[in-house]
Design an enzyme around this catalytic site. Structure first.
Site, PDB file in Angstrom:
ATOM      1  CG  ASP A  64      -0.416   0.096   2.623  1.00  0.00           C
ATOM      2  OD1 ASP A  64      -1.102   0.428   3.483  1.00  0.00           O
ATOM      3  OD2 ASP A  64       0.707  -0.085   2.682  1.00  0.00           O
ATOM      4  N   PRO A  65       0.340   2.430  -0.212  1.00  0.00           N
ATOM      5  CG  PRO A  65      -1.193   3.980  -1.344  1.00  0.00           C
ATOM      6  CD  PRO A  65      -1.186   2.798  -0.634  1.00  0.00           C
TER       7      PRO A  65
END
Length: 225
Positions: A64-65
């Protein structure tokens, strides 16, 4: 969330009309209205804007970011050019590039040069709450990015997958195209990089594969800014 406008729509456009995506869209829209979410909404789909499906040569899969300010901008492992603190995993990617190909270590973590050459920098989850890793897992992004991976798998040309760590390698059953090359290694995180990410030589192996298939290799050198 900005829509995808290029040739990805031909392969994954129907995803935007499925019930799960409506729920995902409503959830993400509410999250942006209530708290700080990364990346900025207009950057969520940058991986697809910068790397059209017809141009994909390499897929590097993240999770995920990044969840701190001035980091995430829609490309896995990459940070915004104004961010001078390079995340530890990307530092280790740069160390491996230096060892493998002799690349110098740049002063930034902005990987758009890779995306522009056909390196799809894909996270399996495309948004995150500030300072809360994995906070948008299980909300529908995984189904959407699985559709992206399936679209890449269907491309009838040489493509390389760089799968670092067990979450990325869990996608291997989806990758069935005999024209594609799968390269596996531990994650470049400081917690696991010494278990085999260092010395994996994935970048030179990728370019050797392209050379053998008569294709232009990737210029992996990120320049100073």
């Amino acid at each position: 969330m900005s829509m995808i406008q290029n040739d990805w729509l031909d392969s994954i456009g129907e995803e935007f009309h499925k019930p799960y995506y409506k729920q995902l869209y409503d959830f993400v829209k509410e999250e942006y209205s209530q708290t700080t979410i990364y990346p900025l909404a207009e950057n969520i789909f940058n991986a697809f804007h910068f790397t059209p499906l017809s141009k994909v040569k390499v897929l590097i899969l993240g999770q995920d970011p990044y969840h701190n300010v001035n980091q995430a901008h829609g490309l896995s492992f990459s940070v915004l050019p104004e961010q001078k603190d390079i995340p530890p995993s990307l530092q280790n990617i740069y160390k491996e590039l230096q060892s493998d190909l002799g690349c110098f270590i740049p002063n930034n973590g902005y990987l758009k040069k890779w995306a522009d050459q056909g390196v799809l920098l894909l996270n399996t989850v495309l948004t995150v709450r500030a300072h809360q890793a994995n906070s948008h897992q299980g909300r529908g992004w995984e189904q959407f990015t699985n559709a992206i991976i399936q679209a890449v798998n269907q491309q009838d040309r040489p493509i390389v997958y760089l799968l670092w760590g067990k979450p990325a390698q869990s996608k291997i059953p989806m990758l069935t195209n005999p024209k594609h090359l799968i390269l596996k290694a531990p994650h470049p995180s400081p917690l696991s990089s010494y278990r085999g990410f260092f010395g994996s030589k994935h970048f030179s192996q990728t370019n050797e594969f392209f050379n053998a298939n008569g294709l232009e290799p990737i210029d992996w050198q990120i320049e100073n800014i």
